[in-house]
Write a protein that holds these residues in place. Structure first.
Motif, PDB file in Angstrom:
ATOM      1  N   LEU A 277     -11.229 -18.484  60.981  1.00 11.12           N
ATOM      2  CA  LEU A 277     -12.224 -19.405  60.406  1.00 11.12           C
ATOM      3  C   LEU A 277     -13.203 -18.935  59.463  1.00 11.12           C
ATOM      4  CD1 LEU A 277     -13.008 -22.462  60.368  1.00 11.12           C
ATOM      5  CD2 LEU A 277     -14.618 -22.098  62.137  1.00 11.12           C
ATOM      6  N   LEU A 278     -14.002 -18.062  59.754  1.00 11.34           N
ATOM      7  CA  LEU A 278     -14.959 -17.394  58.729  1.00 11.34           C
ATOM      8  C   LEU A 278     -14.179 -16.680  57.504  1.00 11.34           C
ATOM      9  CD1 LEU A 278     -17.532 -15.429  61.131  1.00 11.34           C
ATOM     10  CD2 LEU A 278     -17.802 -17.669  59.694  1.00 11.34           C
ATOM     11  N   ALA A 279     -12.892 -16.144  57.858  1.00 17.45           N
ATOM     12  CA  ALA A 279     -12.145 -15.618  56.667  1.00 17.45           C
ATOM     13  C   ALA A 279     -11.771 -16.654  55.683  1.00 17.45           C
ATOM     14  CB  ALA A 279     -11.130 -14.643  56.940  1.00 17.45           C
ATOM     15  N   ARG A 280     -11.196 -17.644  56.394  1.00 22.31           N
ATOM     16  CA  ARG A 280     -10.967 -18.868  55.530  1.00 22.31           C
ATOM     17  C   ARG A 280     -12.029 -19.532  54.798  1.00 22.31           C
ATOM     18  NH1 ARG A 280      -9.210 -24.241  55.330  1.00 22.31           N
ATOM     19  NH2 ARG A 280      -7.200 -24.335  53.999  1.00 22.31           N
ATOM     20  N   GLU A 281     -13.239 -19.632  55.270  1.00 20.20           N
ATOM     21  CA  GLU A 281     -14.450 -20.118  54.742  1.00 20.20           C
ATOM     22  C   GLU A 281     -14.514 -19.404  53.492  1.00 20.20           C
ATOM     23  OE1 GLU A 281     -14.993 -23.687  55.174  1.00 20.20           O
ATOM     24  OE2 GLU A 281     -16.728 -22.594  54.070  1.00 20.20           O
ATOM     25  N   ALA A 282     -14.758 -18.094  53.716  1.00 24.76           N
ATOM     26  CA  ALA A 282     -15.283 -17.096  52.665  1.00 24.76           C
ATOM     27  C   ALA A 282     -14.216 -17.248  51.700  1.00 24.76           C
ATOM     28  CB  ALA A 282     -15.248 -15.584  53.134  1.00 24.76           C
ATOM     29  N   THR A 283     -12.970 -17.337  51.965  1.00 22.72           N
ATOM     30  CA  THR A 283     -11.871 -17.630  50.835  1.00 22.72           C
ATOM     31  C   THR A 283     -11.909 -18.888  50.129  1.00 22.72           C
ATOM     32  OG1 THR A 283     -10.477 -16.167  52.090  1.00 22.72           O
ATOM     33  CG2 THR A 283      -9.312 -17.765  50.449  1.00 22.72           C
ATOM     34  N   MET A 284     -11.860 -19.872  50.910  1.00 18.39           N
ATOM     35  CA  MET A 284     -11.901 -21.190  50.206  1.00 18.39           C
ATOM     36  C   MET A 284     -13.097 -21.678  49.411  1.00 18.39           C
ATOM     37  SD  MET A 284      -9.289 -23.046  50.589  1.00 18.39           S
ATOM     38  CE  MET A 284      -9.702 -24.461  49.943  1.00 18.39           C
ATOM     39  N   ARG A 285     -14.136 -20.926  49.737  1.00 20.14           N
ATOM     40  CA  ARG A 285     -15.392 -21.274  48.842  1.00 20.14           C
ATOM     41  C   ARG A 285     -15.050 -20.927  47.645  1.00 20.14           C
ATOM     42  NH1 ARG A 285     -19.419 -19.911  52.569  1.00 20.14           N
ATOM     43  NH2 ARG A 285     -18.541 -18.003  52.975  1.00 20.14           N
ATOM     44  N   ARG A 286     -14.078 -19.841  47.151  1.00 19.32           N
ATOM     45  CA  ARG A 286     -13.817 -19.603  45.841  1.00 19.32           C
ATOM     46  C   ARG A 286     -12.795 -20.604  45.332  1.00 19.32           C
ATOM     47  NH1 ARG A 286     -14.041 -14.060  44.686  1.00 19.32           N
ATOM     48  NH2 ARG A 286     -15.704 -13.021  45.835  1.00 19.32           N
ATOM     49  N   PHE A 287     -12.211 -21.336  46.078  1.00 14.14           N
ATOM     50  CA  PHE A 287     -10.968 -22.220  45.449  1.00 14.14           C
ATOM     51  C   PHE A 287     -11.727 -23.606  45.385  1.00 14.14           C
ATOM     52  CE2 PHE A 287      -8.181 -19.169  47.197  1.00 14.14           C
ATOM     53  CZ  PHE A 287      -7.365 -18.776  46.111  1.00 14.14           C
TER      54      PHE A 287
ATOM     55  N   TYR B 168      -7.288 -16.144  42.867  1.00 14.23           N
ATOM     56  CA  TYR B 168      -6.631 -15.309  43.660  1.00 14.23           C
ATOM     57  C   TYR B 168      -6.750 -13.796  43.208  1.00 14.23           C
ATOM     58  CZ  TYR B 168      -3.422 -15.382  47.737  1.00 14.23           C
ATOM     59  OH  TYR B 168      -3.150 -15.016  48.887  1.00 14.23           O
TER      60      TYR B 168
ATOM     61  N   ARG C  42       1.710 -18.371  42.613  1.00 13.67           N
ATOM     62  CA  ARG C  42       2.520 -17.822  43.887  1.00 13.67           C
ATOM     63  C   ARG C  42       2.947 -18.907  44.684  1.00 13.67           C
ATOM     64  NH1 ARG C  42      -1.082 -13.844  45.321  1.00 13.67           N
ATOM     65  NH2 ARG C  42      -1.739 -14.381  43.409  1.00 13.67           N
TER      66      ARG C  42
ATOM     67  N   LEU D  20      -4.071 -18.088  56.562  1.00 16.51           N
ATOM     68  CA  LEU D  20      -5.079 -18.478  57.520  1.00 16.51           C
ATOM     69  C   LEU D  20      -5.230 -19.460  58.331  1.00 16.51           C
ATOM     70  CD1 LEU D  20      -8.079 -16.752  55.172  1.00 16.51           C
ATOM     71  CD2 LEU D  20      -6.980 -15.613  57.360  1.00 16.51           C
TER      72      LEU D  20
ATOM     73  N   ARG E 268      -4.718 -20.062  62.293  1.00 13.71           N
ATOM     74  CA  ARG E 268      -5.897 -20.501  63.140  1.00 13.71           C
ATOM     75  C   ARG E 268      -5.099 -21.658  64.079  1.00 13.71           C
ATOM     76  NH1 ARG E 268     -10.381 -23.710  63.504  1.00 13.71           N
ATOM     77  NH2 ARG E 268     -11.852 -22.626  64.897  1.00 13.71           N
TER      78      ARG E 268
ATOM     79  N   ALA F  24     -20.029 -21.478  60.933  1.00 11.91           N
ATOM     80  CA  ALA F  24     -19.488 -22.012  59.635  1.00 11.91           C
ATOM     81  C   ALA F  24     -19.399 -23.566  59.648  1.00 11.91           C
ATOM     82  CB  ALA F  24     -17.889 -21.636  59.633  1.00 11.91           C
TER      83      ALA F  24
ATOM     84  N   LEU G 166      -9.831  -8.971  59.035  1.00 16.20           N
ATOM     85  CA  LEU G 166     -10.335 -10.266  58.554  1.00 16.20           C
ATOM     86  C   LEU G 166     -11.845 -10.175  58.439  1.00 16.20           C
ATOM     87  CD1 LEU G 166      -8.271 -12.394  61.346  1.00 16.20           C
ATOM     88  CD2 LEU G 166      -8.057 -12.712  58.850  1.00 16.20           C
TER      89      LEU G 166
ATOM     90  N   LEU H 209     -12.387  -8.697  55.241  1.00 17.43           N
ATOM     91  CA  LEU H 209     -12.203  -9.598  54.098  1.00 17.43           C
ATOM     92  C   LEU H 209     -13.474 -10.501  54.183  1.00 17.43           C
ATOM     93  CD1 LEU H 209     -10.352 -10.851  51.867  1.00 17.43           C
ATOM     94  CD2 LEU H 209      -9.633 -12.344  53.784  1.00 17.43           C
ATOM     95  N   THR H 210     -13.858 -11.063  55.171  1.00  8.53           N
ATOM     96  CA  THR H 210     -14.935 -11.892  54.829  1.00  8.53           C
ATOM     97  C   THR H 210     -16.192 -11.250  54.319  1.00  8.53           C
ATOM     98  OG1 THR H 210     -14.275 -12.962  57.047  1.00  8.53           O
ATOM     99  CG2 THR H 210     -16.384 -13.304  56.437  1.00  8.53           C
TER     100      THR H 210
ATOM    101  N   LEU I 153     -15.922 -10.573  50.742  1.00  5.83           N
ATOM    102  CA  LEU I 153     -16.107 -11.832  49.726  1.00  5.83           C
ATOM    103  C   LEU I 153     -17.562 -12.322  49.806  1.00  5.83           C
ATOM    104  CD1 LEU I 153     -12.608 -13.627  50.450  1.00  5.83           C
ATOM    105  CD2 LEU I 153     -13.130 -12.040  48.595  1.00  5.83           C
ATOM    106  N   ASP I 154     -17.920 -12.339  50.926  1.00 10.01           N
ATOM    107  CA  ASP I 154     -19.218 -12.555  51.053  1.00 10.01           C
ATOM    108  C   ASP I 154     -20.357 -11.986  50.226  1.00 10.01           C
ATOM    109  OD1 ASP I 154     -18.733 -14.935  52.422  1.00 10.01           O
ATOM    110  OD2 ASP I 154     -19.265 -14.163  54.617  1.00 10.01           O
TER     111      ASP I 154
ATOM    112  N   ASP J  49     -20.234 -12.729  46.451  1.00 13.80           N
ATOM    113  CA  ASP J  49     -20.704 -13.813  46.449  1.00 13.80           C
ATOM    114  C   ASP J  49     -22.185 -13.888  46.388  1.00 13.80           C
ATOM    115  OD1 ASP J  49     -18.349 -15.252  46.371  1.00 13.80           O
ATOM    116  OD2 ASP J  49     -18.714 -16.079  48.395  1.00 13.80           O
TER     117      ASP J  49
END
Lengths: 157, 157
Positions: free
Chosen positions: A20-30, A121, B9, B19, B23, B67, B140, B143-144, B147-148, B151
């Motif tokens: 979830l946290l990885a997805r959040e960190a990722t989606m924050r950018r999209f 990406y 992609r 992700l 999940r 989150a 994971l 990655l988090t 990315l954080d 940011d």
DNA sequence: TATTGTTATACTCTATAACTATA
DNA sequence: TATAGTTATAGAGTATAACAATA
């Protein structure tokens, strides 16, 4: 506060949380790019799934690929069809089913968003490493396949 | 349907989707146990975060760790406090803040769910491999963090 | 003035069940 | 009878803005 340790792994070692946290960190950018086009994440998943399909697909398939429930797909598709982004076609031989595909307009929308998405990406790849990211994707896919396979086996038995 | 390939992609190579699907495959195994205890995923995240904290934490910290957005945390905490699972304490020296912690009852609830949760986890490890799972978790987390960190650097500049 | 947290509001998704049409 | 999909409904979370209290 009790000092007795809980009989379970720490929150920080939880797989669902890590995902979830990885997805959040990722989606924050999209998200900014989607918001710019007035799309929710779920609408984008639907558009994206249809854009990637090499042929029209049915509601049930779309639900599975987007990780949405059928009633959600019904509503989202109705909305996007209203907006002229999606086309429905009858399936010959089975009047219960119909297939979904992007219209030219829908395809154009995806094409318009694609460059921003790819740029985001690229930023993620630059920060994390392209090879590492590719390896991570492989592992995630495998995890999904493995867990789904076990579930399917359970159902069948 | 157009045959022109999209300039992005394939859906199957999308990190956010990978992700999300991972999940989903994971959570599918945890949900029955939560439902049994009448807890939503988000409530469970809050309880779990408080159980893992080695001291009472504030709303903003809880929001970050789970989150969740602050308004969601406010509502969820209010509900769990009503149910006697969470305790609020004033912070000396700053009347705006208060800290949150599990009550004995809340701790007991988490303790009751923990064994099922650990059993589910064991099943996932058995299916995917404990070492692989640990490595995946590390990636994971990294990655988090990466990315954080980017940011944060952006914000600071 | 900035910060912490709550309240207000509108929207969307989730989840389940009931239902329709068709197979 | 089973299946595909829609409709109905209740509940919860998301997201943003406005607000109150405090620093």
């Amino acid at each position: 506060m009790s000092t007795e340790p809980l009989p379970m792994r720490p929150f920080s070692a939880s797989l669902p949380m890590a995902l979830l946290l990885a997805r959040e960190a990722t989606m924050r950018r999209f998200r900014p790019s989607l918001a710019e086009h007035g799309l929710t994440e779920q609408q984008w998943r639907v558009l994206r799934a249809l854009a990637s399909a090499d042929q029209p697909i049915e509601v049930s398939v779309l639900a599975e690929r987007t990780a949405l429930l059928a009633p959600s797909v019904t509503r989202i598709v109705a909305r996007l069809a209203d907006d002229g982004m999606i086309r429905r076609d009858a399936v010959v031989g089975d009047a219960r089913r119909s297939t979904l595909a992007l219209t030219t307009r829908g395809r154009r929308l995806v094409t318009r968003i694609a460059p921003q998405s790819e740029a985001t990406y690229a930023g993620i790849e630059a920060a994390f490493g392209a090879d590492r990211l590719a390896a991570l994707l492989d592992e995630l896919d495998d995890l999904t396949v493995v867990l789904d396979a076990v579930d399917d086996a359970r159902e069948a038995s």
